[in-house]
Write a protein that holds these residues in place. Structure first.
Motif, mmCIF file in Angstrom:
data_model
loop_
_atom_site.group_PDB
_atom_site.id
_atom_site.type_symbol
_atom_site.label_atom_id
_atom_site.label_comp_id
_atom_site.label_asym_id
_atom_site.label_seq_id
_atom_site.Cartn_x
_atom_site.Cartn_y
_atom_site.Cartn_z
ATOM 1 N N PRO A 1 0.798 -1.222 0.000
ATOM 2 C CA PRO A 1 0.000 0.000 0.000
ATOM 3 C C PRO A 1 0.832 1.275 0.000
ATOM 4 O O PRO A 1 0.277 2.373 -0.071
ATOM 5 N N ASP A 2 2.136 1.158 0.112
ATOM 6 C CA ASP A 2 2.990 2.345 0.058
ATOM 7 C C ASP A 2 4.406 1.942 -0.341
ATOM 8 O O ASP A 2 4.774 0.761 -0.320
ATOM 9 N N ALA A 3 5.201 2.951 -0.730
ATOM 10 C CA ALA A 3 6.546 2.694 -1.228
ATOM 11 C C ALA A 3 7.460 2.107 -0.157
ATOM 12 O O ALA A 3 8.297 1.241 -0.447
ATOM 13 N N GLU A 4 7.268 2.552 1.070
ATOM 14 C CA GLU A 4 8.142 2.087 2.144
ATOM 15 C C GLU A 4 8.019 0.583 2.370
ATOM 16 O O GLU A 4 9.025 -0.129 2.511
ATOM 17 N N ARG A 5 6.779 0.086 2.402
ATOM 18 C CA ARG A 5 6.599 -1.356 2.617
ATOM 19 C C ARG A 5 7.030 -2.165 1.393
ATOM 20 O O ARG A 5 7.537 -3.277 1.529
ATOM 21 N N LEU A 6 6.868 -1.598 0.221
ATOM 22 C CA LEU A 6 7.348 -2.283 -0.975
ATOM 23 C C LEU A 6 8.867 -2.415 -0.936
ATOM 24 O O LEU A 6 9.415 -3.485 -1.216
ATOM 25 N N LEU A 7 9.553 -1.339 -0.580
ATOM 26 C CA LEU A 7 11.017 -1.360 -0.506
ATOM 27 C C LEU A 7 11.503 -2.393 0.510
ATOM 28 O O LEU A 7 12.515 -3.065 0.285
#
Length: 215
Positions: free
Chosen positions: A40-46
């Motif tokens: 749901p956001d770039a931080e968790r994807l990274l």
């Protein structure tokens, strides 16, 4: 690295709207694209990518936190060259130029058809770039390049034809077929164009040609 031809393209999806994320995931699975990771956001994807590597990332451009452009910056900073397609509901030339400068390989409106989205994923996963939509007027206006400005570069009719097809997302093979040239000849033209326009890649070559009114 392009995925092996005998397996589906593995992608990661990033969007802060749960319904959009779920809808995209279902749509892509239905058309033969394997969604290996959702966030749901770039931080968790990274945080998740090192354990679940993918061939390509499809991300919303506007999200809380880093957003799509920040996601690309963070990936490149840590040496991750995974290609990224950014999706937006806005036909915003400034966003497109910022996305390209950050290292995005593709830029599409969210209302693109499933077929267009699949084609974009296949092309970008295969090493191509996709510059759609390219709104020539607003892009030129954003760079404030007056008509008739002498920028030093001169393009032949053939070079302009090739760059227009590159802007449309066509591969070298497709350009060669369209213009009745060999694929090697198209590659040679592209190499010459990068030198002539002083650009590091075909995406920036197209944008520079547009902003300097060479197309």
């Amino acid at each position: 690295m392009s995925p092996a031809p005998d397996r589906p393209i593995r992608i990661a999806l990033c969007d802060d709207q749960a319904l959009v994320l779920r809808g995209l995931s279902s749509l892509l699975s239905d058309i033969g694209i394997e969604v290996a990771l959702e966030a749901p956001d770039a931080e968790r994807l990274l945080a998740a990518l090192p354990q679940r590597p993918v061939d390509l990332i499809v991300s919303d451009i506007r999200m809380p936190g880093l957003g799509g452009i920040g996601l690309i910056g963070a990936l490149r900073e840590r040496g991750d060259a995974t290609p990224v397609i950014l999706l937006t509901t806005f036909d915003d030339p400034d966003l497109m130029m910022r996305a390209v400068d950050a290292g995005a390989q593709g830029f599409l409106l969210k209302d693109a058809s499933p077929e267009d989205l699949k084609a974009a994923i296949q092309r970008v996963a295969g090493g191509e770039t996709l510059l759609q939509p390219v709104s020539l007027g607003p892009v030129r206006a954003a760079w404030n390049t007056p008509a008739g400005t002498d920028t030093g570069a001169r393009l032949t009719d053939r070079e302009r034809s090739i760059l227009r097809l590159v802007a449309g997302g066509y591969s070298n093979k497709e350009i060669a077929r369209s213009l009745h040239l060999s694929e090697g000849t198209v590659k040679n033209y592209m190499s010459d164009l990068l030198v002539k326009l002083d650009c590091r890649d075909r995406t920036h070559a197209v944008l520079k040609a547009i902003t300097q009114r060479l197309l």
